[in-house]
Design a protein around this motif. Structure first.
Motif, PDB file in Angstrom:
ATOM      1  N   GLU A  17       2.228   1.789  -3.142  1.00 33.57           N
ATOM      2  CA  GLU A  17       1.002   2.537  -3.923  1.00 33.57           C
ATOM      3  C   GLU A  17       1.073   3.725  -3.615  1.00 33.57           C
ATOM      4  OE1 GLU A  17      -2.454  -0.509  -2.991  1.00 33.57           O
ATOM      5  OE2 GLU A  17      -2.188  -0.328  -5.785  1.00 33.57           O
ATOM      6  N   HIS A  75      -9.886  -2.110  -2.183  1.00 34.06           N
ATOM      7  CA  HIS A  75      -9.915  -1.479  -3.381  1.00 34.06           C
ATOM      8  C   HIS A  75      -8.648  -0.351  -3.594  1.00 34.06           C
ATOM      9  CE1 HIS A  75     -13.574  -0.949  -5.039  1.00 34.06           C
ATOM     10  NE2 HIS A  75     -14.344  -0.441  -4.330  1.00 34.06           N
ATOM     11  N   THR A  76      -7.654  -1.491  -4.638  1.00 35.55           N
ATOM     12  CA  THR A  76      -6.343  -0.998  -5.067  1.00 35.55           C
ATOM     13  C   THR A  76      -6.501   0.553  -5.408  1.00 35.55           C
ATOM     14  OG1 THR A  76      -5.840  -0.775  -7.325  1.00 35.55           O
ATOM     15  CG2 THR A  76      -5.633  -3.359  -5.631  1.00 35.55           C
ATOM     16  N   TYR A  77      -5.571   1.331  -5.268  1.00 38.51           N
ATOM     17  CA  TYR A  77      -4.981   2.755  -6.035  1.00 38.51           C
ATOM     18  C   TYR A  77      -5.783   2.817  -7.214  1.00 38.51           C
ATOM     19  CZ  TYR A  77      -3.121   5.410  -1.838  1.00 38.51           C
ATOM     20  OH  TYR A  77      -2.806   5.892  -0.660  1.00 38.51           O
ATOM     21  N   PRO A  78      -5.704   2.445  -7.649  1.00 42.19           N
ATOM     22  CA  PRO A  78      -5.868   2.445  -9.390  1.00 42.19           C
ATOM     23  C   PRO A  78      -7.849   2.328  -8.981  1.00 42.19           C
ATOM     24  CG  PRO A  78      -4.536   1.078 -10.031  1.00 42.19           C
ATOM     25  CD  PRO A  78      -4.111   0.852  -8.110  1.00 42.19           C
ATOM     26  N   GLU A  79      -7.933   0.972  -8.620  1.00 41.09           N
ATOM     27  CA  GLU A  79      -9.203   0.956  -8.423  1.00 41.09           C
ATOM     28  C   GLU A  79     -10.433   2.551  -7.903  1.00 41.09           C
ATOM     29  OE1 GLU A  79      -9.955  -2.961  -6.312  1.00 41.09           O
ATOM     30  OE2 GLU A  79      -8.634  -3.803  -8.052  1.00 41.09           O
ATOM     31  N   MET A  80      -9.323   2.642  -6.498  1.00 43.10           N
ATOM     32  CA  MET A  80     -10.352   3.520  -6.099  1.00 43.10           C
ATOM     33  C   MET A  80     -10.207   5.370  -6.548  1.00 43.10           C
ATOM     34  SD  MET A  80      -7.684   5.277  -2.713  1.00 43.10           S
ATOM     35  CE  MET A  80      -7.186   3.927  -1.866  1.00 43.10           C
ATOM     36  N   LYS A  81      -9.214   5.222  -7.443  1.00 41.73           N
ATOM     37  CA  LYS A  81      -9.213   6.369  -8.973  1.00 41.73           C
ATOM     38  C   LYS A  81      -9.983   6.365  -9.781  1.00 41.73           C
ATOM     39  CE  LYS A  81      -6.158   9.080  -7.756  1.00 41.73           C
ATOM     40  NZ  LYS A  81      -4.449   9.849  -7.986  1.00 41.73           N
ATOM     41  N   ARG A  82     -10.881   4.811  -9.828  1.00 38.16           N
ATOM     42  CA  ARG A  82     -11.389   4.958 -11.135  1.00 38.16           C
ATOM     43  C   ARG A  82     -12.589   5.999 -12.016  1.00 38.16           C
ATOM     44  NH1 ARG A  82     -13.823   2.334  -7.718  1.00 38.16           N
ATOM     45  NH2 ARG A  82     -15.909   1.955  -7.964  1.00 38.16           N
ATOM     46  N   SER A  88     -11.887   3.073   4.883  1.00 43.11           N
ATOM     47  CA  SER A  88     -11.904   4.217   3.687  1.00 43.11           C
ATOM     48  C   SER A  88     -10.714   3.863   2.971  1.00 43.11           C
ATOM     49  CB  SER A  88     -11.435   5.448   4.372  1.00 43.11           C
ATOM     50  OG  SER A  88     -10.974   5.961   4.884  1.00 43.11           O
ATOM     51  N   ASP A  89     -11.222   4.077   1.722  1.00 45.43           N
ATOM     52  CA  ASP A  89     -10.367   3.714   0.663  1.00 45.43           C
ATOM     53  C   ASP A  89     -10.175   5.321   0.044  1.00 45.43           C
ATOM     54  OD1 ASP A  89     -11.697   0.487  -0.478  1.00 45.43           O
ATOM     55  OD2 ASP A  89      -9.466   1.527  -0.040  1.00 45.43           O
ATOM     56  N   ARG A  90      -9.377   5.831   1.083  1.00 47.62           N
ATOM     57  CA  ARG A  90      -8.533   7.258   0.286  1.00 47.62           C
ATOM     58  C   ARG A  90      -7.570   7.914  -0.531  1.00 47.62           C
ATOM     59  NH1 ARG A  90     -11.579  11.457   3.167  1.00 47.62           N
ATOM     60  NH2 ARG A  90      -9.982  12.768   3.390  1.00 47.62           N
ATOM     61  N   PRO A  91      -7.127   7.955  -1.136  1.00 48.52           N
ATOM     62  CA  PRO A  91      -5.942   8.289  -1.688  1.00 48.52           C
ATOM     63  C   PRO A  91      -4.627   9.463  -0.830  1.00 48.52           C
ATOM     64  CG  PRO A  91      -7.001   8.626  -3.191  1.00 48.52           C
ATOM     65  CD  PRO A  91      -8.146   8.778  -1.920  1.00 48.52           C
ATOM     66  N   ASP A 143       0.949   7.271  -6.195  1.00 46.71           N
ATOM     67  CA  ASP A 143      -0.059   8.117  -6.170  1.00 46.71           C
ATOM     68  C   ASP A 143       0.627   9.449  -5.930  1.00 46.71           C
ATOM     69  OD1 ASP A 143      -2.469   9.232  -4.737  1.00 46.71           O
ATOM     70  OD2 ASP A 143      -3.091   8.854  -6.750  1.00 46.71           O
ATOM     71  N   PHE A 202      -7.082  -4.329   2.846  1.00 41.86           N
ATOM     72  CA  PHE A 202      -7.653  -3.539   2.229  1.00 41.86           C
ATOM     73  C   PHE A 202      -8.598  -3.700   0.787  1.00 41.86           C
ATOM     74  CE2 PHE A 202      -4.743  -1.015   3.744  1.00 41.86           C
ATOM     75  CZ  PHE A 202      -3.493  -1.733   3.763  1.00 41.86           C
ATOM     76  N   LEU A 204      -6.869  -1.539 -13.766  1.00 41.69           N
ATOM     77  CA  LEU A 204      -8.248  -1.856 -13.502  1.00 41.69           C
ATOM     78  C   LEU A 204      -8.435  -3.316 -13.401  1.00 41.69           C
ATOM     79  CD1 LEU A 204      -9.996   1.903 -14.339  1.00 41.69           C
ATOM     80  CD2 LEU A 204      -9.773   0.593 -11.526  1.00 41.69           C
ATOM     81  N   ASP A 233      -2.130  -3.270 -10.032  1.00 39.58           N
ATOM     82  CA  ASP A 233      -1.492  -1.043 -11.220  1.00 39.58           C
ATOM     83  C   ASP A 233      -2.315  -1.160 -11.959  1.00 39.58           C
ATOM     84  OD1 ASP A 233       1.278  -1.455 -13.700  1.00 39.58           O
ATOM     85  OD2 ASP A 233      -0.299  -3.123 -12.776  1.00 39.58           O
ATOM     86  N   ARG A 283       1.087  -1.421   0.131  1.00 36.14           N
ATOM     87  CA  ARG A 283       0.238  -0.088  -0.048  1.00 36.14           C
ATOM     88  C   ARG A 283       0.945   1.041  -0.128  1.00 36.14           C
ATOM     89  NH1 ARG A 283      -5.649   0.509  -1.515  1.00 36.14           N
ATOM     90  NH2 ARG A 283      -6.741   1.675   0.173  1.00 36.14           N
TER      91      ARG A 283
END
Lengths: 130, 177
Positions: A90, B97-104, B48-51, A94, B95, A130, A128, A87
């Motif tokens: 990631e 969502h992964t980062y790409p998933e939460m930012k889709r 929460s999934d937050r970047p 980001d 977790f 979707l 990485d 995480r």
């Protein structure tokens, strides 16, 4: 007596603009890095401290130096928390935002640690996309 | 009566906000007993999934079955001994969502624009109906005849003869310049 407009330019200078800096010392980049490396290097760091540290660090307007991330990844190892290690990778990716060259540099610098601890990058795990 | 209704709307909005923050799926699965309402327990740590918050207050999956528990045990050993699938499984335990998933990207903008156009169209219909059924009859001053006589009167009065109205009329040829 009314002063003519012309005369106003000959008035003595206003006191030079004074800056309103606070009087505390500004921390250098090295001091900042060292502080954070020390934070994550605590041998008996607990999960809450890792969470708090990472969330705070990610809140700053910067991408952490590799040595800070390294320290955080080792903290994850001490806590037996692989998921958080991935995480963190990631999160720093980001944070780089549009600067696509920061993350590869980070990974390059962290490669020895990643191999040593057995941490796979999100790319290696196919996470990485979707 | 009114303030009761407003209170319910407020409750609905906070509920929607809370549901938007978390997925109800695993959250409910962590409770052993049946809940009367699915109101979020704000006294407990929330996922929460937050970047901007990479490590949330609690893991995604709290209630671990036997396989999960054995995987967690294996996690205590060297991580190089874990397979890729096991590593992914460990991630998904902690977790959602992964980062790409939460930012889709979402498709919400289409709904917004579509809704906007629908409202414009509806308003257009309302305005048209208004013109038909609400407006009073037009005053006589709008009629062709009246307008012609009005223009003639203005020319006779020499309205704005230098730069404006009458200046554009050719009085000899009796036509517009």
């Amino acid at each position: 007596m009314v002063r003519e407009r012309r005369d106003l330019y000959s008035l003595p200078d206003a006191p030079l603009a004074s800056r309103c800096y606070s009087h505390s010392k500004v921390e250098t980049d090295e001091e900042f890095d060292a502080r954070w490396v020390t934070y994550f290097s605590k041998p008996d760091i607990d999960a809450w401290e890792l969470k708090k540290g990472m969330n705070t660090l990610i809140g700053y307007d910067l991408v952490p130096e590799p040595k800070i991330v390294d320290s955080a990844l080792r903290a994850c190892r001490r806590l037996n928390d692989l998921a958080s290690a991935i995480r963190i990778l990631e999160a720093v990716k980001d944070k780089s935002g549009p600067h696509k060259d920061i993350y590869p540099y980070l990974i390059q610098e962290l490669k020895p640690t990643l191999t040593e601890l057995g941490i796979s990058t999100p790319e290696e795990l196919g996470m990485d996309k979707l | 009566m009114l303030h009761l209704k407003l209170g319910r709307v407020g409750c609905l909005l906070t509920r929607r906000a809370m549901v938007a923050l978390t997925d109800s799926g695993a959250r409910l699965s962590t409770h052993g007993h049946h809940e009367v309402s699915d109101q979020l327990d704000m006294s407990q740590p929330i996922y929460s999934d937050r970047p901007d918050t990479p490590l949330p207050d609690r893991p995604w999956k709290d209630v671990l079955d036997a396989t999960d528990k054995s995987l967690k045990q294996k996690e205590k050993g060297p991580w190089s001994a874990l397979s890729k699938e096991e590593k992914i499984a460990l991630y998904r335990l902690k977790f959602n969502h992964t980062y790409p998933e939460m930012k889709r990207p979402s498709q919400e903008w289409k709904t917004v624009i579509g809704g906007m156009f629908f409202v414009f169209g509806f308003t257009g219909l309302v305005v048209f109906w208004q013109g038909l059924y609400v407006y009073p009859p037009q005053p006589p001053t709008f009629g062709e005849d009246w307008q012609a006589k009005q223009v003639q009167r203005m020319l006779d009065m020499r309205i704005n003869p230098i730069e404006g109205f009458s200046a554009k009329w050719d009085y000899e040829k009796k036509q517009w310049k």
